[in-house]
Scaffold this active site. Sequence first.
Site, mmCIF file in Angstrom:
data_model
loop_
_atom_site.group_PDB
_atom_site.id
_atom_site.type_symbol
_atom_site.label_atom_id
_atom_site.label_comp_id
_atom_site.label_asym_id
_atom_site.label_seq_id
_atom_site.Cartn_x
_atom_site.Cartn_y
_atom_site.Cartn_z
ATOM 1 N N TYR A 145 -17.339 18.884 -18.716
ATOM 2 C CA TYR A 145 -16.858 17.661 -19.674
ATOM 3 C C TYR A 145 -15.803 16.889 -18.782
ATOM 4 O O TYR A 145 -15.159 17.273 -17.927
ATOM 5 C CB TYR A 145 -15.970 18.512 -20.592
ATOM 6 C CG TYR A 145 -15.314 17.805 -21.622
ATOM 7 C CD1 TYR A 145 -15.708 17.101 -22.490
ATOM 8 C CD2 TYR A 145 -13.852 17.740 -21.597
ATOM 9 C CE1 TYR A 145 -15.054 16.308 -23.495
ATOM 10 C CE2 TYR A 145 -12.969 17.024 -22.532
ATOM 11 C CZ TYR A 145 -13.723 16.281 -23.448
ATOM 12 O OH TYR A 145 -12.868 15.639 -24.402
ATOM 13 N N ASP A 240 -14.108 15.380 -10.488
ATOM 14 C CA ASP A 240 -13.257 15.404 -11.599
ATOM 15 C C ASP A 240 -12.393 16.716 -11.483
ATOM 16 O O ASP A 240 -12.813 18.025 -12.265
ATOM 17 C CB ASP A 240 -14.143 15.426 -12.891
ATOM 18 C CG ASP A 240 -13.266 15.518 -14.141
ATOM 19 O OD1 ASP A 240 -11.887 15.602 -14.000
ATOM 20 O OD2 ASP A 240 -13.570 15.226 -15.061
ATOM 21 N N LYS A 268 -3.872 16.790 -16.850
ATOM 22 C CA LYS A 268 -3.307 18.080 -17.089
ATOM 23 C C LYS A 268 -1.946 18.286 -16.382
ATOM 24 O O LYS A 268 -1.238 17.765 -16.559
ATOM 25 C CB LYS A 268 -4.382 19.138 -16.998
ATOM 26 C CG LYS A 268 -5.552 18.895 -18.141
ATOM 27 C CD LYS A 268 -6.532 19.885 -18.496
ATOM 28 C CE LYS A 268 -7.516 19.443 -19.457
ATOM 29 N NZ LYS A 268 -8.753 19.355 -19.532
HETATM 30 C C1 PLP Z 1 -9.322 18.133 -20.135
HETATM 31 C C2 PLP Z 1 -10.507 17.569 -19.007
HETATM 32 C C3 PLP Z 1 -10.664 16.061 -19.338
HETATM 33 C C4 PLP Z 1 -10.170 15.241 -20.382
HETATM 34 O O1 PLP Z 1 -8.831 15.144 -20.170
HETATM 35 P P1 PLP Z 1 -7.987 14.632 -21.528
HETATM 36 O O2 PLP Z 1 -6.788 14.418 -20.884
HETATM 37 O O3 PLP Z 1 -8.228 15.419 -22.434
HETATM 38 O O4 PLP Z 1 -8.373 13.191 -21.761
HETATM 39 C C5 PLP Z 1 -11.582 15.380 -18.403
HETATM 40 N N1 PLP Z 1 -12.071 16.374 -17.270
HETATM 41 C C6 PLP Z 1 -12.017 17.419 -17.200
HETATM 42 C C7 PLP Z 1 -12.708 18.247 -16.084
HETATM 43 C C8 PLP Z 1 -11.231 18.223 -18.215
HETATM 44 O O5 PLP Z 1 -10.752 19.595 -17.968
#
Ligand code: PLP
Length: 432
Positions: A145, A240, A268
Amino acid sequence: MKNAPISEELFQRAQHSIPGGVNSPVRAFRAVGGNPRFMVSANGPYMFDEDGNRYIEFINSWGPMILGHAAEIVQEAVQQAIPNSLSFGAPTRKEIEIAELIIDMVPSIEKVRMVNSGTEATMSAIRVARGYTGRNKMVKFEGCYHGHGDSFLIAAGSGAITLGVPDSPGVTQGVAADTLTAPYNDLEAVKTLVEANKDQVAAIILEPVAGNMGLVLPKPEFLQGLRDICDKEGIVLIFDEVMTGFRLAPGGAQELFGVTPDLTTLGKIIGGGMPVGAYGGKAEIMNFVAPAGPVYQAGTLSGNPIAMSAGMAMLKYLKMHPEVYTNLEATTSKMVTGMQDNMHKLGLNYTINQVGSMFSIFFTQQPVTDFESAKTSDTALFGRYFNAMLQRGIYLAPSQYESLFVSTAISDALVAEYLKANFEALQEAIQK
Ligand SMILES: *Cc1c(COP(=O)(O)O)cnc(C)c1O
């Protein structure tokens, strides 16, 4: 027994004004049944709902609360910043300081741009990779994701899997055609895709440890293998690290595994609980970002002084206290070992994946190394387990396909409480 009539009433009321009653899908508890709890406050390891129930919690706002809730150093930094106005829309010293700190902490980052969410970070990173290479396609992995940007909603993880919509309506065929997908941990599949799309792939993007199909670790050769493919083919490698950044080590998964991407996305923990994201990497690539270069990306509230203050306080603390990571790993390992003992006593043999302070229990006996194997989990059993834990005051992520996070607020006494609940909840869940 935790009853929650006020939460139930609020959830009913929310249906009229908010799609599905929530501002982010997984919060609605659809995958586990029952009603979501509406929270009013949190402190240390605990969250408190509208009904006055207390939960020991393992979501940590999906990662940011690595020091537990309402950490004093973060709260104080925010309080100090508030009287100076909430936003300027003009540059500040704090933005340089946090950029310098991020560059210092994350091995591959030479220049960095602040944004407001993980989604913005990944959308921007992909645009820069395309602008830099002059190519259109990208490779992503099934079950990973990367936020809700159009290009990423193909075989997407997290809430998209939970709700059974890994390929979202509203994404055009053109965008979908530029997103190539491979199974996680499958280097051969990546090689085949890259060969079939010679000189067309701008970027390979992945979670270096996948946390959005449940927790899935990279095989030993996987990250370096991708690095080699990218070097050979002139492809931008994007880690990511929105979830893993500052969580697995001060420098994230790239520090832990010793593999260096070209670009990194962060989110985060970087905001200490405020809405913050960032993307950064090689100066040569980041110099393509406006106004240094031609790739446009902007943000009215980017680098917001309150958010930067919270983030700075958090990152500084983590940099100065690397023992946080060994302690978190020790706590998490105690939990995992204890769960394995519990299962052994009950004659069960489910898979638990762990790295550092992240873990997932998959209700399957197979090793889980990619999305296909994650999907062999018994999600109905997970739902019963989740609710049995909730009734015992333990708040887990309401989906099989999420990782759990341990904070420094989890003491040995709380580990014991967790393990007792885990034993009873497993026993209850398998009976039905
Ligand atoms: C949570 C997450 C996102 C998205 O971040 P948001 O602040 O919710 O837009 C993207 N990549 C990874 C790996 C994530 O865990």
